[in-house]
Design a protein around this motif. Structure first.
Motif, mmCIF file in Angstrom:
data_model
loop_
_atom_site.group_PDB
_atom_site.id
_atom_site.type_symbol
_atom_site.label_atom_id
_atom_site.label_comp_id
_atom_site.label_asym_id
_atom_site.label_seq_id
_atom_site.Cartn_x
_atom_site.Cartn_y
_atom_site.Cartn_z
ATOM 1 N N VAL A 135 6.225 -3.666 -16.509
ATOM 2 C CA VAL A 135 7.543 -3.162 -16.535
ATOM 3 C C VAL A 135 7.934 -2.661 -17.933
ATOM 4 N N PRO A 136 7.591 -1.355 -19.058
ATOM 5 C CA PRO A 136 8.451 -1.081 -19.788
ATOM 6 C C PRO A 136 9.648 -0.606 -20.224
ATOM 7 N N GLU A 137 10.142 -1.466 -19.609
ATOM 8 C CA GLU A 137 11.914 -1.302 -19.721
ATOM 9 C C GLU A 137 12.965 -2.240 -20.122
ATOM 10 N N GLU A 138 13.685 -1.423 -20.979
ATOM 11 C CA GLU A 138 14.636 -2.670 -21.768
ATOM 12 C C GLU A 138 16.103 -1.829 -22.230
ATOM 13 N N ARG A 139 16.887 -1.120 -20.703
ATOM 14 C CA ARG A 139 18.164 -0.524 -20.729
ATOM 15 C C ARG A 139 18.553 -1.591 -20.639
ATOM 16 N N GLY A 140 17.594 -2.837 -19.730
ATOM 17 C CA GLY A 140 18.790 -3.291 -19.418
ATOM 18 C C GLY A 140 19.462 -4.098 -20.442
ATOM 19 N N VAL B 158 4.887 -10.274 -12.439
ATOM 20 C CA VAL B 158 5.646 -8.795 -13.115
ATOM 21 C C VAL B 158 5.726 -9.356 -14.971
ATOM 22 N N LEU B 159 5.054 -8.749 -15.377
ATOM 23 C CA LEU B 159 5.553 -8.075 -16.799
ATOM 24 C C LEU B 159 6.264 -7.432 -17.593
ATOM 25 N N GLY B 160 7.458 -8.277 -18.032
ATOM 26 C CA GLY B 160 8.897 -7.322 -18.392
ATOM 27 C C GLY B 160 8.926 -7.101 -20.406
ATOM 28 N N ALA C 234 10.557 -3.654 -24.761
ATOM 29 C CA ALA C 234 9.632 -1.779 -23.637
ATOM 30 C C ALA C 234 8.118 -2.984 -23.369
ATOM 31 N N GLN C 235 7.512 -2.967 -24.902
ATOM 32 C CA GLN C 235 6.114 -2.812 -25.629
ATOM 33 C C GLN C 235 5.642 -3.800 -25.098
ATOM 34 N N ALA C 236 6.527 -5.144 -24.233
ATOM 35 C CA ALA C 236 5.916 -6.195 -23.934
ATOM 36 C C ALA C 236 4.300 -6.927 -22.843
ATOM 37 N N ALA C 237 4.318 -5.723 -22.023
ATOM 38 C CA ALA C 237 3.201 -5.288 -21.454
ATOM 39 C C ALA C 237 1.957 -5.195 -21.713
ATOM 40 N N LEU D 185 5.830 -14.624 -9.287
ATOM 41 C CA LEU D 185 6.142 -14.925 -10.832
ATOM 42 C C LEU D 185 6.344 -13.325 -11.787
ATOM 43 N N GLY D 186 7.872 -13.921 -12.806
ATOM 44 C CA GLY D 186 7.905 -12.936 -13.611
ATOM 45 C C GLY D 186 8.174 -13.464 -14.793
ATOM 46 N N ILE D 187 7.656 -12.250 -15.547
ATOM 47 C CA ILE D 187 7.617 -13.239 -17.140
ATOM 48 C C ILE D 187 8.281 -12.078 -18.026
ATOM 49 N N TYR D 188 10.037 -13.045 -18.669
ATOM 50 C CA TYR D 188 10.209 -11.463 -19.049
ATOM 51 C C TYR D 188 10.917 -11.884 -20.896
ATOM 52 N N GLU D 189 11.330 -10.702 -21.438
ATOM 53 C CA GLU D 189 12.134 -11.066 -22.559
ATOM 54 C C GLU D 189 11.637 -11.486 -24.026
#
Length: 399
Positions: free
Chosen positions: A48-53, A118-120, A61-64, A270-274
């Protein structure tokens, strides 16, 4: 509804240097030019290339794709892989639209018994992950591993800093339990901790969580959904996060927690974020995250059936007499895995028939009961059952 309308394919040329026939890349089906047949898959990876949060960790956004570069190079594990990488979620016009799209994708995968990883992206994306369960109307529990407790109430803050508040106050919540692992006391507001305590949710500070890492396994085993904020891993091991702290879980401990998560028969997402690649010059953090995912998958393919109440050969039952009400506690030990559960009795509000809620526990909690003490998690769970409208039985010390 077809999943492929929500997802973009990956660029095969970005990963063409990975040619090892024993690599993870060669063992899975990837969304290059044709969408994978995900219906019979065990696990689905979603970027999920989203960083508006976030306002404080821009670059997530480039993490995944950076994590994929590390993950795909690892050797495949021992399991009979049925894993697909579905590519990256197409972002909505607004952040809320992205959450809604992630909700739909997670709900569809969960409905077909496919495990989403989910890879944020920023940590607020776990709201979309959580809402996937709400679409299906499932009562569920969350375990969150994070140095911070993201319950800021102010709209001016980043969504990633108050997504937990949004989950807990959601009008149609099906949340049964929330467990927070690894918060750091000097980063947590005491009013937030008091609010979680009043809701009978457990928050385990970093020092306690690290004291004996295996004691976290029962908490993870009781969850349906797990989220990990990279800030929970100490800066020396995982510098690729703007909120990284000098203290935290080690990389090895993070992998151990993911192994426990993989082994849990109850956990379904499972979600991994930030993770922020712009702060990870040598790719060290991406390497740790990739290894965490690898250990999760190894655990997943080493899952063993839990004990079955109608099959006495699958468990040992222990009755522990105590001096306070109730008169005794019931413990179960699975003969296959040596894992423990304790029974928390209750009555449904519309019937007098006693039920038993099976709470994953540790051997040390069994030993605590043999010394005459009610385990704290037993007390918390009993209170939680009352809070959710389940009437406890009337215990009589002399009965």
């Amino acid at each position: 509804m077809s999943l492929n309308i929500f997802l973009d394919s990956l660029q095969e040329s970005d990963f063409e240097s990975i040619k090892d026939s024993c690599s993870f890349k060669k063992a899975i089906e990837i969304n290059w030019n044709s969408f994978p047949d995900w219906g019979g898959a065990h696990i689905a990876i979603i970027g999920v290339p989203e960083e508006r949060g976030t306002k404080t960790n821009e670059g997530t956004a480039q993490a995944a794709d950076v994590i994929r570069q590390k993950l795909y190079k690892l050797k495949r594990g021992t399991g009979a892989y049925k894993i697909v990488d579905l590519g990256n979620l197409r972002l909505g016009e607004t952040l809320e639209d992205t959450h809604s799209r992630l909700r739909e994708v997670c709900a569809m995968l969960l409905e077909h018994n496919v495990f989403p990883i989910v890879l944020g992206g920023s940590h607020d994306l776990c709201f979309g992950q959580y809402m996937g369960y709400q679409v299906l109307g499932r009562r569920m529990s969350i375990v969150n591993i994070d140095a911070f407790i993201d319950m800021e109430e102010f709209e001016g803050e980043s969504f990633s800093q108050h997504h937990l508040y949004k989950i807990l106050t959601h009008s149609d919540t099906h949340l049964l339990d929330y467990i927070h692992l690894g918060y750091q006391t000097y980063l947590a507001d005491r009013h937030t901790l008091e609010a979680l305590e009043k809701l009978h949710f457990e928050a385990r500070r970093l020092g306690v969580a690290r004291e004996d890492i295996i004691k976290n396994e029962p908490l993870i085993r009781d969850a349906d959904m797990m989220t990990i904020d990279v800030s929970a891993i100490r800066m020396a091991d995982a510098p690729g996060c703007a909120q990284s702290q000098p203290f935290g879980f080690s990389g090895e401990e993070a992998c151990q927690l993911c192994w426990y998560a993989g082994q849990s028969n109850k956990l379904t997402s499972l979600g991994i974020y930030e993770y922020n690649p712009s702060l990870d010059m040598r790719g060290q953090t991406a390497g740790i995250i990739a290894t965490m995912i690898w250990y999760f998958i190894e655990g997943f393919y080493n899952r063993q059936p839990d004990f079955e109440m109608n099959k006495p050969s699958t468990f040992y039952r222990y009755l522990v007499q105590i001096d306070s009400a109730p008169n005794h506690l019931t413990f179960y030990k699975c003969t296959r895995t040596d894992k423990w559960w304790m029974g928390v009795p209750y009555n449904l509000s519309d019937t007098q028939e006693e039920q038993l809620y099976l709470l994953p526990c540790s051997y040390s909690e069994y030993l605590e009961a043999t010394h005459g003490d009610l385990p704290l998690r037993w007390i918390i769970t009993h209170a939680k059952l009352q809070l959710n409208g389940l009437t406890p039985p009337n215990w009589d010390k002399n009965s």
